[in-house]
Design a protein around this motif. Sequence first.
Motif, PDB file in Angstrom:
ATOM      1  N   LEU A  12      24.978 -14.076  11.036  1.00  0.00           N
ATOM      2  CA  LEU A  12      25.447 -12.679  11.000  1.00  0.00           C
ATOM      3  C   LEU A  12      26.788 -12.581  10.261  1.00  0.00           C
ATOM      4  O   LEU A  12      27.756 -13.278  10.593  1.00  0.00           O
ATOM      5  CB  LEU A  12      25.590 -12.130  12.423  1.00  0.00           C
ATOM      6  N   THR A  13      26.810 -11.713   9.261  1.00  0.00           N
ATOM      7  CA  THR A  13      27.984 -11.607   8.387  1.00  0.00           C
ATOM      8  C   THR A  13      28.268 -10.143   8.086  1.00  0.00           C
ATOM      9  O   THR A  13      27.348  -9.362   7.840  1.00  0.00           O
ATOM     10  CB  THR A  13      27.731 -12.365   7.058  1.00  0.00           C
ATOM     11  N   LEU A  51      27.866  -4.412  15.097  1.00  0.00           N
ATOM     12  CA  LEU A  51      26.657  -4.884  14.408  1.00  0.00           C
ATOM     13  C   LEU A  51      25.489  -4.947  15.390  1.00  0.00           C
ATOM     14  O   LEU A  51      24.384  -4.510  15.082  1.00  0.00           O
ATOM     15  CB  LEU A  51      26.908  -6.260  13.787  1.00  0.00           C
ATOM     16  N   LEU A  52      25.765  -5.477  16.590  1.00  0.00           N
ATOM     17  CA  LEU A  52      24.699  -5.624  17.592  1.00  0.00           C
ATOM     18  C   LEU A  52      24.150  -4.274  18.016  1.00  0.00           C
ATOM     19  O   LEU A  52      22.960  -4.142  18.292  1.00  0.00           O
ATOM     20  CB  LEU A  52      25.222  -6.374  18.824  1.00  0.00           C
ATOM     21  N   THR A  53      25.031  -3.260  18.084  1.00  0.00           N
ATOM     22  CA  THR A  53      24.601  -1.954  18.572  1.00  0.00           C
ATOM     23  C   THR A  53      24.338  -0.970  17.435  1.00  0.00           C
ATOM     24  O   THR A  53      24.176   0.223  17.670  1.00  0.00           O
ATOM     25  CB  THR A  53      25.632  -1.368  19.551  1.00  0.00           C
ATOM     26  N   LYS A  54      24.319  -1.482  16.223  1.00  0.00           N
ATOM     27  CA  LYS A  54      23.893  -0.699  15.051  1.00  0.00           C
ATOM     28  C   LYS A  54      24.861   0.391  14.642  1.00  0.00           C
ATOM     29  O   LYS A  54      24.466   1.351  13.980  1.00  0.00           O
ATOM     30  CB  LYS A  54      22.508  -0.066  15.277  1.00  0.00           C
ATOM     31  N   PHE A  55      26.116   0.242  15.038  1.00  0.00           N
ATOM     32  CA  PHE A  55      27.111   1.175  14.535  1.00  0.00           C
ATOM     33  C   PHE A  55      27.472   0.814  13.103  1.00  0.00           C
ATOM     34  O   PHE A  55      27.989   1.628  12.355  1.00  0.00           O
ATOM     35  CB  PHE A  55      28.361   1.179  15.430  1.00  0.00           C
ATOM     36  N   GLY A  61      22.377 -11.661   7.399  1.00  0.00           N
ATOM     37  CA  GLY A  61      22.081 -12.257   8.695  1.00  0.00           C
ATOM     38  C   GLY A  61      21.070 -11.461   9.491  1.00  0.00           C
ATOM     39  O   GLY A  61      20.607 -10.402   9.072  1.00  0.00           O
ATOM     40  N   GLU A  62      20.773 -11.992  10.654  1.00  0.00           N
ATOM     41  CA  GLU A  62      19.684 -11.455  11.456  1.00  0.00           C
ATOM     42  C   GLU A  62      20.112 -11.307  12.918  1.00  0.00           C
ATOM     43  O   GLU A  62      20.897 -12.092  13.426  1.00  0.00           O
ATOM     44  CB  GLU A  62      18.498 -12.421  11.358  1.00  0.00           C
ATOM     45  N   ILE A  63      19.562 -10.272  13.567  1.00  0.00           N
ATOM     46  CA  ILE A  63      19.770 -10.087  15.001  1.00  0.00           C
ATOM     47  C   ILE A  63      18.394 -10.107  15.656  1.00  0.00           C
ATOM     48  O   ILE A  63      17.468  -9.440  15.175  1.00  0.00           O
ATOM     49  CB  ILE A  63      20.468  -8.741  15.310  1.00  0.00           C
ATOM     50  N   ARG A  64      18.263 -10.883  16.725  1.00  0.00           N
ATOM     51  CA  ARG A  64      16.975 -10.970  17.408  1.00  0.00           C
ATOM     52  C   ARG A  64      17.124 -10.621  18.886  1.00  0.00           C
ATOM     53  O   ARG A  64      18.097 -11.006  19.525  1.00  0.00           O
ATOM     54  CB  ARG A  64      16.412 -12.393  17.308  1.00  0.00           C
ATOM     55  N   TYR A  65      16.149  -9.904  19.390  1.00  0.00           N
ATOM     56  CA  TYR A  65      16.095  -9.555  20.799  1.00  0.00           C
ATOM     57  C   TYR A  65      14.790 -10.112  21.348  1.00  0.00           C
ATOM     58  O   TYR A  65      13.715  -9.789  20.825  1.00  0.00           O
ATOM     59  CB  TYR A  65      16.153  -8.031  20.948  1.00  0.00           C
ATOM     60  N   ALA A  75      20.284   2.654  16.261  1.00  0.00           N
ATOM     61  CA  ALA A  75      20.994   2.596  17.539  1.00  0.00           C
ATOM     62  C   ALA A  75      20.136   3.102  18.699  1.00  0.00           C
ATOM     63  O   ALA A  75      20.068   2.464  19.751  1.00  0.00           O
ATOM     64  CB  ALA A  75      22.289   3.394  17.450  1.00  0.00           C
ATOM     65  N   ASN A  76      19.455   4.245  18.515  1.00  0.00           N
ATOM     66  CA  ASN A  76      18.666   4.788  19.624  1.00  0.00           C
ATOM     67  C   ASN A  76      17.450   3.921  19.939  1.00  0.00           C
ATOM     68  O   ASN A  76      17.014   3.830  21.078  1.00  0.00           O
ATOM     69  CB  ASN A  76      18.260   6.243  19.352  1.00  0.00           C
ATOM     70  N   GLU A  77      16.920   3.244  18.912  1.00  0.00           N
ATOM     71  CA  GLU A  77      15.772   2.362  19.134  1.00  0.00           C
ATOM     72  C   GLU A  77      16.157   1.142  19.965  1.00  0.00           C
ATOM     73  O   GLU A  77      15.422   0.743  20.869  1.00  0.00           O
ATOM     74  CB  GLU A  77      15.180   1.901  17.796  1.00  0.00           C
TER      75      GLU A  77
END
Length: 258
Positions: A12-13, A51-55, A61-65, A75-77
Amino acid sequence: MTQEFILETRGLTKEFRGFTAVDDVNLQVQEGHIHALIGPNGAGKTTVFNLLTKFLPPTRGEIRYRGKPITRMKANEIARLGLVRSFQISAVFGHMTALENVRVALQRKLGTSFHFWKPESSLDHLNARALELLDQVGLAEYADVLTVEMPYGRKRALEVATTLALEPTVMLLDEPTQGMGAEDVDRIVELIRRVSKGRTVLMVEHNLSVVSRLCDRITVLARGSVLAEGDYQAVSKNPQVREAYMGSDAAAEEEASA
Ligand SMILES: Nc1ncnc2c1ncn2[C@@H]1O[C@H](COP(=O)(O)OP(=O)(O)O)[C@@H](O)[C@H]1O
Ligand SMILES: [Mg+2]
């Protein structure tokens, strides 16, 4: 087999006009943990949260849940997935009572999950649920108090209640004890411990005593990069961390008072 984390970043960058605020961060948050993100001012902690909360969109980079990429979700998703952030800046409405603030949050949750026609969304039901949440954060006696009239520490607890209204699976807290006196800090520590049952918490926290009391795992950021990771014991002994973050004096004091 690799372990699946509830929340994970890979490389993540985030660059701001050539300045790298978050630099190739691999963060792995285990389900059920209270995970702390610490580091000196300007380390990139709030940017990681954004970044994690889409602000903010990442540069790379990549974010995975739960193993699934959520990098390009809105953000709402991700809030609907259960990734919910409590704000550092008071997000509660001053001219409403504590109860009304929680009710608004509950109504927002109902709105996003499209169950507004269900009988559970009746005003009585909402009030009962709002009271329950206030009670959970120790604010039952403030139900009818206007938010502007509540002490600072209690307002922060109210923010936790409004966050809980959204039924988070992962709660993101940006400096929940900031600006608090010792008594309020103790109360918030107990509160976070209580509401973390059955969920995951990722928190930015400056107060190392809070981190040592609460957190299962700690990631130390410095100048946008991960400097160290581990439990409090391991991280607080790391010489690079002592140098970059705590300063050897502060670390020595911390040890003496432990
Ligand atoms: N929107 C932005 N534009 C330009 N630089 C930014 C922006 N947001 C943050 N920064 C810079 O990125 C770095 C990390 O900031 P931040 O994530 O707020 O750090 P922390 O929360 O760890 O104190 C800082 O140097 C800050 O000035
Ligand atoms: Mg910050």
